[in-house]
Design a protein around this motif. Structure first.
Motif, PDB file in Angstrom:
ATOM      1  N   THR A 137       0.852  -1.178   0.000  1.00  0.00           N
ATOM      2  CA  THR A 137       0.000   0.000   0.000  1.00  0.00           C
ATOM      3  C   THR A 137       0.894   1.236   0.000  1.00  0.00           C
ATOM      4  OG1 THR A 137      -1.925   1.053   1.030  1.00  0.00           O
ATOM      5  CG2 THR A 137      -0.224   0.198   2.519  1.00  0.00           C
ATOM      6  N   THR A 138       0.281   2.399  -0.108  1.00  0.00           N
ATOM      7  CA  THR A 138       1.021   3.652  -0.187  1.00  0.00           C
ATOM      8  C   THR A 138       0.310   4.723   0.638  1.00  0.00           C
ATOM      9  OG1 THR A 138      -0.178   4.583  -2.093  1.00  0.00           O
ATOM     10  CG2 THR A 138       1.630   3.053  -2.577  1.00  0.00           C
ATOM     11  N   ILE A 139       1.035   5.795   0.947  1.00  0.00           N
ATOM     12  CA  ILE A 139       0.403   6.914   1.643  1.00  0.00           C
ATOM     13  C   ILE A 139      -0.747   7.469   0.814  1.00  0.00           C
ATOM     14  CG2 ILE A 139       0.749   9.307   2.390  1.00  0.00           C
ATOM     15  CD1 ILE A 139       3.512   8.530   3.367  1.00  0.00           C
ATOM     16  N   ARG A 140      -0.546   7.595  -0.497  1.00  0.00           N
ATOM     17  CA  ARG A 140      -1.612   8.136  -1.357  1.00  0.00           C
ATOM     18  C   ARG A 140      -2.874   7.296  -1.268  1.00  0.00           C
ATOM     19  NH1 ARG A 140      -0.247   8.528  -7.583  1.00  0.00           N
ATOM     20  NH2 ARG A 140       0.719  10.523  -6.991  1.00  0.00           N
ATOM     21  N   SER A 141      -2.736   5.980  -1.339  1.00  0.00           N
ATOM     22  CA  SER A 141      -3.923   5.126  -1.320  1.00  0.00           C
ATOM     23  C   SER A 141      -4.573   5.083   0.057  1.00  0.00           C
ATOM     24  CB  SER A 141      -3.574   3.710  -1.794  1.00  0.00           C
ATOM     25  OG  SER A 141      -2.617   3.105  -0.950  1.00  0.00           O
ATOM     26  N   GLU A 142      -3.797   5.273   1.119  1.00  0.00           N
ATOM     27  CA  GLU A 142      -4.368   5.260   2.470  1.00  0.00           C
ATOM     28  C   GLU A 142      -5.079   6.563   2.811  1.00  0.00           C
ATOM     29  OE1 GLU A 142      -4.596   2.648   4.471  1.00  0.00           O
ATOM     30  OE2 GLU A 142      -3.609   1.462   2.899  1.00  0.00           O
ATOM     31  N   LEU A 143      -4.507   7.690   2.412  1.00  0.00           N
ATOM     32  CA  LEU A 143      -5.087   8.992   2.761  1.00  0.00           C
ATOM     33  C   LEU A 143      -6.030   9.522   1.684  1.00  0.00           C
ATOM     34  CD1 LEU A 143      -2.026  10.881   4.303  1.00  0.00           C
ATOM     35  CD2 LEU A 143      -3.803   9.573   5.483  1.00  0.00           C
ATOM     36  N   GLY A 144      -5.883   9.021   0.463  1.00  0.00           N
ATOM     37  CA  GLY A 144      -6.694   9.531  -0.630  1.00  0.00           C
ATOM     38  C   GLY A 144      -6.133  10.788  -1.255  1.00  0.00           C
ATOM     39  N   HIS A 145      -4.928  11.151  -0.868  1.00  0.00           N
ATOM     40  CA  HIS A 145      -4.268  12.330  -1.443  1.00  0.00           C
ATOM     41  C   HIS A 145      -2.775  12.221  -1.190  1.00  0.00           C
ATOM     42  CE1 HIS A 145      -3.595  14.057   2.592  1.00  0.00           C
ATOM     43  NE2 HIS A 145      -4.843  13.704   2.864  1.00  0.00           N
ATOM     44  N   ASP A 146      -2.004  13.047  -1.878  1.00  0.00           N
ATOM     45  CA  ASP A 146      -0.560  13.069  -1.688  1.00  0.00           C
ATOM     46  C   ASP A 146      -0.197  13.897  -0.466  1.00  0.00           C
ATOM     47  OD1 ASP A 146      -0.316  11.526  -3.909  1.00  0.00           O
ATOM     48  OD2 ASP A 146       0.575  13.068  -5.191  1.00  0.00           O
ATOM     49  N   ILE A 147       1.022  13.712   0.009  1.00  0.00           N
ATOM     50  CA  ILE A 147       1.520  14.477   1.141  1.00  0.00           C
ATOM     51  C   ILE A 147       2.788  15.199   0.719  1.00  0.00           C
ATOM     52  CG2 ILE A 147       2.836  12.507   2.042  1.00  0.00           C
ATOM     53  CD1 ILE A 147       2.208  13.654   4.881  1.00  0.00           C
ATOM     54  N   ASP A 148       3.004  16.363   1.279  1.00  0.00           N
ATOM     55  CA  ASP A 148       4.208  17.127   0.984  1.00  0.00           C
ATOM     56  C   ASP A 148       5.429  16.290   1.377  1.00  0.00           C
ATOM     57  OD1 ASP A 148       6.421  18.898   1.076  1.00  0.00           O
ATOM     58  OD2 ASP A 148       5.078  20.598   1.362  1.00  0.00           O
TER      59      ASP A 148
END
Length: 272
Positions: free
Chosen positions: A174-185
């Motif tokens: 999994t990825t941060i994008r898929s977990e949060l639904g958006h990218d992070i700085d």
């Protein structure tokens, strides 16, 4: 969002980023950091950070290939610490706690799979690897005391990308994008990781406190697991950690302390 630069990273004033080297593409940040650490004429100091946009030869534990496309956080840090040789294995679990805490701070509920993989709902989001500068993997716990070489701490975090970008078929990711639904700085997560890593590494002598946090963040204890080590396979229930972080496994033949190995959870349908 802007990609991290040498100037922006140094502005964080982290002890773990005193010297910074950034590559658009590199084979492996881990190999580059090892080369820098063992340079006989001008070895780099503690807190040398090597960061890459893309790795073409990234790897994890047991030499497995680690997909490292654009959008992830691929980094290695040279650590030169005043540390008893017998305490060097503590670095891996301290690092796992530090990175897990950083992910929780941004809303990603990461759990630690013994000894130092980070999972979200059973899917891998981050790999951590600690090696000596000579390329010798530091045991996860215990082991034979020796005069430690500089430690190279590698972290591969699936950040602003999709799981399918990693081209991993053997296990779920999994990825941060898929977990949060958006990218992070990228600078925000890097800042949080460096801050938490510095905190955990600074209390290695108080390892009981680190292990207490590890237990609170783990997804291994209490589970039935299969351990592959040195050509043998063991099954049992993971019950606790020893004071130095070895995994305590209750098997049908007795209690075994696991200092190194690859583990997987045994689901009910797999039980014999």
């Amino acid at each position: 969002m802007t990609a991290p630069s040498v100037e922006s990273i140094k502005s964080l004033r982290s002890p773990l980023a005193q010297t910074v080297e950034i590559h658009d593409t590199i084979s492996s940040t881990q190999e580059r950091a090892k080369t820098l650490a063992r340079d006989g004429e001008s070895p780099v100091p503690h807190g040398t950070l090597v960061l890459a946009g893309i790795q073409t030869g990234g790897r994890g534990r047991l030499g497995r290939q680690w997909g490292s496309p654009e959008g992830g956080l691929w980094m290695s840090i040279v650590l030169r610490m005043e540390l008893e040789a017998s305490h060097a294995p503590r670095i891996t679990q301290a690092a796992a706690v530090g990175v897990a805490k950083a992910l929780w701070e941004i809303g990603v509920e990461a759990r630690i799979k013994w000894p130092n993989d980070l999972l979200v709902d059973g899917k891998k989001i981050c790999g951590i690897l600690a090696e000596s500068s000579a390329g010798q993997k530091i045991p996860s716990s215990g082991g034979i005391p020796r005069e430690p070489d500089p430690t190279i701490l590698g972290i591969g975090l699936n950040a602003n990308l999709n799981p399918e970008d990693l081209k991993v078929t053997a296990r779920e990711v999994t990825t941060i994008r898929s977990e949060l639904g958006h990218d992070i700085d990228p600078m925000e997560i890097l800042r949080r990781i460096l801050n938490n890593l510095d905190t955990e590494l600074s209390r290695l002598e108080d390892f009981a406190a680190i292990l207490q946090d590890w237990r609170a963040l783990n997804c291994t204890l209490g589970e039935r697991v299969r351990v592959q080590r040195s050509g043998e396979s063991l099954e049992g229930r993971a019950t606790d950690l020893t004071p130095e972080g070895a995994l305590i496994l209750e098997t049908t033949k007795g209690v075994v302390e696991i200092f190194e190995g690859e583990i997987e959870r045994i689901h009910q349908s797999q039980s014999s």
